[in-house]
Write a protein that holds these residues in place. Structure first.
Motif, PDB file in Angstrom:
ATOM      1  N   GLY A 145     -55.574 -39.752 -23.779  1.00  0.00           N
ATOM      2  CA  GLY A 145     -56.635 -39.072 -23.740  1.00  0.00           C
ATOM      3  C   GLY A 145     -57.453 -39.424 -24.314  1.00  0.00           C
ATOM      4  N   ILE A 146     -57.324 -39.493 -25.613  1.00  0.00           N
ATOM      5  CA  ILE A 146     -58.152 -40.704 -27.353  1.00  0.00           C
ATOM      6  C   ILE A 146     -59.475 -41.558 -26.489  1.00  0.00           C
ATOM      7  N   MET A 147     -58.634 -42.428 -25.870  1.00  0.00           N
ATOM      8  CA  MET A 147     -59.147 -43.710 -25.348  1.00  0.00           C
ATOM      9  C   MET A 147     -59.852 -43.351 -24.690  1.00  0.00           C
ATOM     10  N   LEU A 148     -59.851 -42.646 -23.584  1.00  0.00           N
ATOM     11  CA  LEU A 148     -60.705 -42.479 -22.199  1.00  0.00           C
ATOM     12  C   LEU A 148     -61.935 -41.876 -22.342  1.00  0.00           C
ATOM     13  N   TRP A 149     -61.799 -40.797 -23.167  1.00  0.00           N
ATOM     14  CA  TRP A 149     -62.412 -39.571 -24.361  1.00  0.00           C
ATOM     15  C   TRP A 149     -63.658 -40.382 -24.670  1.00  0.00           C
ATOM     16  N   ASN A 150     -62.737 -41.341 -25.467  1.00  0.00           N
ATOM     17  CA  ASN A 150     -64.257 -42.342 -26.697  1.00  0.00           C
ATOM     18  C   ASN A 150     -64.910 -43.299 -25.794  1.00  0.00           C
ATOM     19  N   TYR A 151     -64.573 -43.742 -24.297  1.00  0.00           N
ATOM     20  CA  TYR A 151     -65.449 -44.430 -23.331  1.00  0.00           C
ATOM     21  C   TYR A 151     -66.099 -43.424 -23.117  1.00  0.00           C
ATOM     22  N   PHE A 152     -65.760 -42.383 -22.963  1.00  0.00           N
ATOM     23  CA  PHE A 152     -66.612 -41.610 -22.106  1.00  0.00           C
ATOM     24  C   PHE A 152     -68.197 -41.760 -23.020  1.00  0.00           C
ATOM     25  N   SER A 153     -67.670 -40.808 -23.969  1.00  0.00           N
ATOM     26  CA  SER A 153     -68.637 -40.548 -25.187  1.00  0.00           C
ATOM     27  C   SER A 153     -69.444 -41.477 -25.771  1.00  0.00           C
ATOM     28  N   GLU A 154     -68.984 -42.827 -26.101  1.00  0.00           N
ATOM     29  CA  GLU A 154     -69.283 -43.668 -25.990  1.00  0.00           C
ATOM     30  C   GLU A 154     -70.592 -43.884 -25.217  1.00  0.00           C
ATOM     31  N   CYS A 155     -70.566 -44.209 -23.776  1.00  0.00           N
ATOM     32  CA  CYS A 155     -71.135 -44.151 -22.676  1.00  0.00           C
ATOM     33  C   CYS A 155     -72.641 -44.111 -22.847  1.00  0.00           C
ATOM     34  N   PHE A 156     -72.022 -42.398 -22.420  1.00  0.00           N
ATOM     35  CA  PHE A 156     -72.941 -41.552 -22.505  1.00  0.00           C
ATOM     36  C   PHE A 156     -73.764 -41.701 -23.826  1.00  0.00           C
ATOM     37  N   ASN A 157     -73.149 -41.678 -25.147  1.00  0.00           N
ATOM     38  CA  ASN A 157     -74.060 -41.946 -26.250  1.00  0.00           C
ATOM     39  C   ASN A 157     -75.472 -42.835 -26.116  1.00  0.00           C
ATOM     40  N   GLY A 158     -74.410 -43.994 -25.694  1.00  0.00           N
ATOM     41  CA  GLY A 158     -75.248 -45.598 -25.615  1.00  0.00           C
ATOM     42  C   GLY A 158     -76.585 -45.151 -24.525  1.00  0.00           C
ATOM     43  N   ALA A 159     -76.492 -44.491 -23.457  1.00  0.00           N
ATOM     44  CA  ALA A 159     -77.048 -44.797 -22.910  1.00  0.00           C
ATOM     45  C   ALA A 159     -78.158 -43.649 -22.883  1.00  0.00           C
ATOM     46  N   SER A 160     -78.098 -42.251 -23.545  1.00  0.00           N
ATOM     47  CA  SER A 160     -78.742 -41.553 -23.913  1.00  0.00           C
ATOM     48  C   SER A 160     -79.745 -41.990 -25.204  1.00  0.00           C
ATOM     49  N   ASN A 161     -79.329 -43.394 -25.450  1.00  0.00           N
ATOM     50  CA  ASN A 161     -80.361 -43.560 -26.857  1.00  0.00           C
ATOM     51  C   ASN A 161     -81.419 -44.794 -26.123  1.00  0.00           C
ATOM     52  N   THR A 162     -80.736 -45.217 -24.804  1.00  0.00           N
ATOM     53  CA  THR A 162     -81.699 -45.828 -24.945  1.00  0.00           C
ATOM     54  C   THR A 162     -82.828 -46.486 -24.237  1.00  0.00           C
TER      55      THR A 162
END
Lengths: 280, 423
Positions: A87-104
């Motif tokens: 759960g943590i690995m996948l959630w981290n992937y999701f949230s880091e992707c999201f944060n990365g994209a939202s700071n573009t």
């Protein structure tokens, strides 16, 4: 004068105008951004790449103690470390992707203000480097998994595990499209940034990561099932941990939400890309 | 140079909103959306934009950073864009670099554009010089194989071989800039857009950079747009000059004319009427107006080939006055260079009758005078009696006889007057 211009810069562009050719032409930049992420993350650290593993290990231990131990939330029979780690690995992937994209836009205002290149390169590169990180962390998961297999625990690994890459990509594109929407909107109005900060945290609890969907019932379960990420996390757990649930309908629903939001995000991003510099 | 047009600006304008983005912005956005998308009206905020004048606070929150820019650049032409701060130069470059899009009009171009608005864009402090060459190069649009092929040249040009595998954060600022410029200088676009990047590094590197620019523009025949405040560099590199002022093109033509035009503008903007510079007059003498070299302001330019320098002085006297008009030209070190004093050496005093007067003289200039700055004293004086004193009341920019003799005489090196021989 023959009208053979190679470039036209006009005030209004079409609603959906993705420069796929441009992205392909700048593929080396994509590669360089990914490389940069890896080269620079753990510079001047002693443990270096080991940090890829330390963070999920410690979080898993913490969750086992807090949610598994103190709160006593069931993992539906799956071994706790595997349950939380996946759960943590996948959630981290999701949230880091999201944060990365939202700071573009906000994080790259300096570079974007000086040079033109297809802006989509940046979030795509972030997605890629995080994907590589996820793959590295997968080794950790597999190691723990093998340990439990050797110990004779029945993990009911089944054929749906082959869907794993698809599920990860779905997660990535969910994150990308929501991130792009947030990024485009925050380029002008910063309000969303604050909402997103704690919103993402709350959203984690609305996704079956630290608990299986099966513990919820009635209205709460209906709400959780509305979350397009729910079927993805459930399917991953179903495929290799013997808990969770697998639903084609759920996954189709998730994919539909993903496509719609991706479509919207590209329109909004395209719009913001043109004149974010004047508003950022 | 061919006759094909490389870049075409077609009525290009850019509107900016001033002030902060806040709650007020949302209401404007909603209003705009309502007017344009629902009512199908014109954008209400396009009309209220004022011309861009940094110094004066306007009424509108919207300002045209560029307005109605129309011009063509031919292939192989090297154009210098000059103008004071806030004239619209950066906006101009940003539009051309596709960093932001125009509010009105269209820009069309042929060929690959590379824009250098900054050197070392995308440099990461933690990466080594070598890694940053690849990073920066790919941001500028080069492929990895292109960079690989030129890697040695780039490192050599930057002159930092020793540090190439050290993180950029350990570099001195000059070294960072050298590295950035040298990556950029190995780009091979059809159209190169350069901002002020030559004002970097030490004297040695500046020379090198300028040389590289010249090579790119003159030997390789690329189209170059060059924005700079360094008039010497602009004159050196460009053949054509465009002067921007308040977001509009005020001059477009030969680079030498453009530069002197710009210098004149720059001086005019803080110039004042000559009569403000009068130190004192006798109580019975009143000066209302002085026009020197055709203008009332205390700065003007003596054009190349100009042979006549008109002077007009208007005022009134309370009594009849015999005086003389004295005009002394001095260089920047306050050394007198030449003077007009007909009352003294020709015995032709100025006889002003009681009441209003108007003195009009035309000073004859020698054909070949030096290029430089001259300050002018205007006095009313006869023998040792002074009636009016206006020291350094006018500054003249003298272009020198470049047009006639091909090369100007530099006043500070060769003096005010160029001598000639008998044919």
């Amino acid at each position: 004068m023959a009208e053979d211009w190679t470039l036209e810069i006009k005030p209004k562009r079409r609603l959906l105008d993705i420069d796929l050719k441009g992205i392909w032409r700048y593929r080396d930049l994509w590669y360089m951004y990914v490389k940069r992420d890896f080269v620079t993350v753990y510079k001047q650290t002693i443990l270096g790449p080991l940090w890829f593993f330390i963070q999920p290990i410690f979080t898993t231990v913490m969750y086992m103690f807090v949610f598994g131990g103190l709160a006593g939330i069931s993992t539906d029979g799956a071994p706790k470390p595997l349950f939380y780690l996946s759960g943590i690995m996948l959630w981290n992937y999701f949230s880091e992707c999201f944060n990365g994209a939202s700071n573009t836009f906000t994080a790259n205002a300096g570079v974007f203000g000086k040079i033109y290149f297809p802006r989509l390169i940046v979030p795509l590169a972030t997605m890629t480097s995080l994907l590589i990180k996820l793959l590295i962390q997968l080794f950790l998961f597999i190691a723990v998994y093998l340990y439990y297999l050797r110990a004779g625990v029945n993990l009911s690994l089944n054929i749906t595990v082959l869907l794993f890459p698809v599920l990860v990509l779905m997660l990535a594109f969910h994150a990308l499209s929501w991130g792009l929407i947030v990024s485009s909107l925050t380029s002008k109005y910063r309000d969303l940034k604050y909402l997103v900060g704690f919103g993402l945290h709350l959203f984690m609890y609305a996704t079956p990561i630290i608990y299986p969907l099966s513990v919820a019932s009635g209205k709460i379960r209906a709400i959780l099932e509305l979350n397009p990420l729910t079927p993805i996390f459930e399917a991953v757990k179903y495929s290799c941990l013997g808990c969770g649930s697998f639903s084609w309908v759920g996954l189709a629903y998730s994919a539909a939400v993903m496509l719609v939001s991706l479509f919207i995000s590209l329109i909004v991003f395209n719009q913001a890309e043109r004149d974010f510099l004047d508003t950022v | 140079m061919s006759d094909r047009i490389a870049i075409q600006f077609d009525h290009v304008g850019k509107l900016y909103r001033l002030g902060l983005v806040g709650t007020g912005t949302l209401s404007h956005d909603l209003n705009r959306w309502w007017q344009t998308k629902i009512l199908r009206h014109e954008d209400p905020y396009l009309k209220v934009g004022e011309t861009n004048d940094r110094a004066h606070k306007g009424k509108s929150d919207y300002v045209w950073a560029l307005k109605d820019i129309t011009f063509d650049v031919k292939e192989g032409e090297v154009v210098g864009i000059i103008g004071k701060n806030g004239a619209g130069k950066s906006t101009f470059l940003k539009l051309l670099s596709r960093v932001t899009s125009p509010t009105t009009g269209t820009i069309r171009a042929r060929g690959k554009i590379a824009s250098l608005l900054e050197v070392g864009t995308g440099f990461h402090r933690e990466m080594t010089g070598r890694e940053n060459i690849f990073m920066n190069g790919s941001i500028l649009g080069m492929t990895r194989s292109e960079i690989n092929a030129r890697l040695d040249e780039i490192i050599e040009f930057a002159g930092i071989e020793r540090y190439i595998d050290t993180p950029v954060k350990r570099y001195s600022s000059g070294m960072t800039v050298r590295l950035g410029f040298s990556v950029a200088s190995f780009l091979e676009p059809d159209i190169l857009v350069v901002d002020e990047v030559l004002a970097v590094g030490d004297a040695e590197f500046r020379k090198k950079a300028l040389g590289k620019m010249r090579e790119v523009s003159q030997c390789q025949g690329r189209t170059v747009l060059f924005v700079s405040h360094n008039m010497k560099a602009v004159k050196n590199l460009c053949s054509r000059g465009v002067v921007l002022d308040n977001g509009m093109i005020t001059f477009d033509g030969d680079i030498d004319d453009a530069v002197s035009r710009y210098i004149q503008f720059a001086n005019e903007s803080n110039s004042k009427p000559i009569i403000k510079n009068i130190r004192w007059t006798k109580s019975f003498l009143h000066i209302d107006r002085i026009e020197f070299n055709g203008v009332e302001s205390d700065f003007s330019v003596v054009r190349s080939g100009q042979r006549v320098l008109p002077v007009v002085i208007e005022g009134s006297v309370d009594v009849d006055l015999n005086t003389g008009l004295v005009i002394i030209f001095k260089n920047t070190y306050d050394t007198p260079l030449a003077s007009l004093e007909e009352g003294e050496y020709k015995g032709e005093p100025l006889c002003l009758k009681k009441g209003a007067f108007r003195v009009e003289k035309k000073i004859l200039l020698p054909e070949y005078i030096g290029r430089g700055k001259v300050s002018v004293d205007i006095l009313f004086k006869l023998s040792s009696e002074f009636h009016m004193e206006a020291r350094q009341c006018v500054t003249l920019g003298v272009e020198g006889g470049a047009d006639i003799f091909g090369k100007p005489l530099i006043m500070n090196q060769r003096g005010f007057l160029g001598l000639e021989t008998e044919d």
